[in-house]
Structures are given as structure tokens and as C-alpha cells.
Design a protein around this motif. Structure first.
Motif, PDB file in Angstrom:
ATOM      1  N   ASP A   1      -4.729   6.830   1.364  1.00  0.00           N
ATOM      2  CA  ASP A   1      -6.044   8.233   1.252  1.00  0.00           C
ATOM      3  C   ASP A   1      -4.621   9.260   2.626  1.00  0.00           C
ATOM      4  OD1 ASP A   1      -8.148   6.693   0.721  1.00  0.00           O
ATOM      5  OD2 ASP A   1      -8.876   6.448   2.619  1.00  0.00           O
TER       6      ASP A   1
ATOM      7  N   TYR B   1      -3.683  -0.732   6.544  1.00  0.00           N
ATOM      8  CA  TYR B   1      -2.861  -1.307   5.025  1.00  0.00           C
ATOM      9  C   TYR B   1      -3.785  -0.214   3.988  1.00  0.00           C
ATOM     10  CZ  TYR B   1      -1.570  -4.080   1.629  1.00  0.00           C
ATOM     11  OH  TYR B   1      -0.533  -4.305   0.387  1.00  0.00           O
ATOM     12  N   GLN B   2      -5.226  -0.663   4.206  1.00  0.00           N
ATOM     13  CA  GLN B   2      -5.965  -0.132   3.042  1.00  0.00           C
ATOM     14  C   GLN B   2      -6.409   1.577   3.224  1.00  0.00           C
ATOM     15  OE1 GLN B   2     -10.338  -0.819   4.709  1.00  0.00           O
ATOM     16  NE2 GLN B   2     -11.465   0.316   3.331  1.00  0.00           N
ATOM     17  N   HIS B   3      -5.752   2.352   4.255  1.00  0.00           N
ATOM     18  CA  HIS B   3      -5.892   4.100   4.212  1.00  0.00           C
ATOM     19  C   HIS B   3      -4.859   4.153   3.772  1.00  0.00           C
ATOM     20  CE1 HIS B   3     -10.272   3.847   4.692  1.00  0.00           C
ATOM     21  NE2 HIS B   3     -10.349   3.250   5.721  1.00  0.00           N
TER      22      HIS B   3
ATOM     23  N   GLN C   1      -9.098  11.522   4.571  1.00  0.00           N
ATOM     24  CA  GLN C   1      -8.933  11.366   2.580  1.00  0.00           C
ATOM     25  C   GLN C   1      -8.854  12.972   2.458  1.00  0.00           C
ATOM     26  OE1 GLN C   1     -12.413   9.009   2.381  1.00  0.00           O
ATOM     27  NE2 GLN C   1     -11.659   7.311   2.190  1.00  0.00           N
TER      28      GLN C   1
ATOM     29  N   THR D   1       3.633  -5.846   3.302  1.00  0.00           N
ATOM     30  CA  THR D   1       3.555  -7.454   4.278  1.00  0.00           C
ATOM     31  C   THR D   1       5.040  -8.030   4.247  1.00  0.00           C
ATOM     32  OG1 THR D   1       1.228  -7.052   3.182  1.00  0.00           O
ATOM     33  CG2 THR D   1       2.235  -9.286   4.268  1.00  0.00           C
TER      34      THR D   1
ATOM     35  N   LYS E   1      -7.212  -6.455  12.841  1.00  0.00           N
ATOM     36  CA  LYS E   1      -7.861  -5.876  12.656  1.00  0.00           C
ATOM     37  C   LYS E   1      -7.512  -3.922  12.097  1.00  0.00           C
ATOM     38  CE  LYS E   1     -12.611  -4.307  12.812  1.00  0.00           C
ATOM     39  NZ  LYS E   1     -13.635  -4.432  13.376  1.00  0.00           N
TER      40      LYS E   1
ATOM     41  N   GLN F   1      -4.942  -4.084   8.760  1.00  0.00           N
ATOM     42  CA  GLN F   1      -5.915  -4.593   8.087  1.00  0.00           C
ATOM     43  C   GLN F   1      -6.222  -2.796   7.235  1.00  0.00           C
ATOM     44  OE1 GLN F   1      -8.272  -7.848   8.415  1.00  0.00           O
ATOM     45  NE2 GLN F   1      -6.404  -9.390   8.426  1.00  0.00           N
ATOM     46  N   ILE F   2      -7.032  -2.137   8.402  1.00  0.00           N
ATOM     47  CA  ILE F   2      -7.566  -0.372   8.597  1.00  0.00           C
ATOM     48  C   ILE F   2      -6.784   0.037   8.105  1.00  0.00           C
ATOM     49  CG2 ILE F   2      -8.625   1.164   9.531  1.00  0.00           C
ATOM     50  CD1 ILE F   2      -9.716  -0.669  11.013  1.00  0.00           C
TER      51      ILE F   2
ATOM     52  N   ALA G   1       1.202  -1.182   0.257  1.00  0.00           N
ATOM     53  CA  ALA G   1      -0.152  -0.152  -0.043  1.00  0.00           C
ATOM     54  C   ALA G   1       1.036   1.732  -0.066  1.00  0.00           C
ATOM     55  CB  ALA G   1      -0.814   0.499   1.461  1.00  0.00           C
TER      56      ALA G   1
END
Length: 262
Positions: free
Chosen positions: A184, A179-181, A237, A202, A173, A176-177, A2
Motif C-alpha cells: 500500500d 508486512y501486510q501493508h 493507501q 522474512t 503483531k 505482521q501489520i 512484500a
């Protein structure tokens, strides 16, 4: 992996928060860069501050003016409600303390410059520098992000700021959040310093490396297993259309030249 392609901006004394927020806002090549340059020109800063380093002074100036400017205040009250009042209260208290300190030192010119701001909102260099070199809070950076067309994504947090702690509770969790953002925009508050996240990769299952831009001028790598509990991750964001809208609002409020937003 990411990734967010952010610049590395070097801080001045205690301006790590301003620098970190600028990094994830990515001003170069768009209307935000032009806005910051126009604010710098309006302030007529010394030559040393004319480059990108001056953008941090422009940020401080914008925050100072937002306490008195009716138009900026209107939008901030609607967006932040009581937080806006709290921001002003803390800022005024900081400057009142500095004003009293200058008075005790018989430095009446500096004391009067700050008094002029507290009474009329006129920003002279003494006021600008005294505020600039104060560590910025997450609220101040959240307000700046709003001016740049951004907003903080809020999560349940023990301190009520909406940040994410890697404190051992649901770390899988939370990672993972994060990594997702990363694409942004994420900044990290350490209490005494601010950092910007450029990427996460990772390493193995549930283990990551953070690629960090440190405003002290360094690129660092942190293992998720070694992240301390005091690391606070603030996720933002940014929206292009909102940035264009805020660009026009700020230009009108500060009486800056009209520009085409991009």
C-alpha cells in the motif's frame, strides 16, 4: 516478500518528507505526474528545477496555496477538521518568523514577499523556498497524500499520530501489520529524516529485513531487530478514483490546464 515498486527520488535540503511521500505515491506514468509538471510550469522555476526534482517544489507550492484557496480549504476542512487549522497556524508561524528575520537583516524585499503571502496568499519565490526547506511534519505529508488520492491508515499510538512504533510491545503483531501493508505504501519518520519502504522480506520466524529508499539517494537494508524506538511507521493507501477526483479539484483551484485523469 512484500513489495511496492517505488522510485528513488533524491531530496533537496530538508525535503526528505516531500521526497519520501512522492516515492510511495508513485506519480510516474499517471495523472499525478502530469499534475506536478503543470504546477512546476505554472511556477516558472529555474531550469535546475524543471525535472523530477521540481516536483518537490510543486508539493510545497500546493501546501502553501491550500491555506488560502477556498476550494482546497473546503475539502481539507471536511477531511481534517481541526488538524487543517493547526497546519495553517504552524505554517504561518514559520513564515512570520522568517519575515521578522529578514526585516532584522534589512532585507525588505524578502520580508515583503513573505508578508504578501501572509496577507493575500500570493506565493513568490522567497516564500516558496523558505517553506520548501523546512522539515515537513507527518500532518503536512498526510495532507499531501490526500491530494494524491490517498489516506493514512490509523493505528493506536502513544503520540496520537496513528503511526506504528516497534517499541517492544506487540512487535510480532506490528511487524505482521507492516508486512501486510508494504504494497500500500509506508514512510518512516525519524524525527530528523524521512524514509520510504520499498519492501520487507522474512529472514526467519518473526525477523524481517526492511528494504528502504533513502531520499539522500541510497537504498538501505534495516534488520527488524535493529529498528530503533524512534522509528515511526506511517501507513498509507492510495485510490485511483479518488486521485482522479482530487486531480480535477486541484486543477480548478489552481487554474491549471484541463487534462484527462488516469
Amino acid at each position: 516478500m512484500a513489495y511496492r515498486d517505488i522510485p528513488l527520488y533524491t531530496q533537496l535540503t530538508n525535503t526528505c518528507g516531500l521526497s519520501a511521500l512522492l516515492m510511495i505515491a508513485k506519480p510516474e506514468g499517471n495523472s499525478l505526474e502530469i499534475l506536478l509538471k503543470d504546477i512546476v510550469n505554472k511556477m516558472r522555476l529555474e531550469p535546475y528545477y524543471q525535472g523530477k526534482i521540481g516536483w518537490q517544489l510543486a508539493e510545497a507550492y500546493l501546501l502553501l496555496k491550500s491555506c488560502f484557496n477556498r476550494s482546497l480549504g473546503y475539502y481539507l476542512r471536511n477531511a481534517f477538521a481541526d488538524e487543517y487549522s493547526y497546519f495553517k497556524m504552524i505554517l504561518f508561524q514559520q513564515l512570520e518568523d522568517r519575515m521578522h528575520a529578514f526585516s532584522l537583516l534589512k532585507n525588505q524585499k524578502s520580508a515583503n514577499d513573505i508578508r504578501l503571502y501572509l496577507r493575500k496568499g500570493i506565493v513568490r519565490k522567497t516564500t516558496l523556498y523558505e517553506y520548501l526547506f523546512e522539515m515537513k511534519t507527518n500532518l503536512e505529508l498526510k495532507i499531501l497524500a490526500y491530494f494524491y488520492g490517498g489516506h493514512q491508515i490509523l493505528f493506536p499510538s502513544p503520540d496520537g499520530t496513528g503511526c506504528i512504533f516497534l517499541d517492544g510491545k506487540d512487535n510480532k503483531k506490528k511487524l505482521q501489520i507492516l508486512y501486510q501493508h508494504v504494497p500500500d505504501g509506508i514512510i518512516i519518520g525519524l524525527g530528523h529524516h524521512w524514509l520510504a519502504v520499498q519492501g520487507m522480506r522474512t529472514i526467519k520466524k518473526n525477523k524481517y529485513e526492511f528494504i528502504i529508499h533513502d531520499p539522500q539517494g541510497k537504498r538501505r537494508i534495516y534488520s527488524s531487530e535493529k529498528i530503533e524506538k524512534n522509528f515511526r511507521f506511517y501507513i498509507f493507501q492510495f485510490d485511483l478514483e479518488q486521485r482522479k477526483k482530487m486531480d480535477k479539484i486541484i486543477r480548478r483551484a489552481l487554474k491549471l490546464p484541463k487534462r484527462k485523469s488516469s
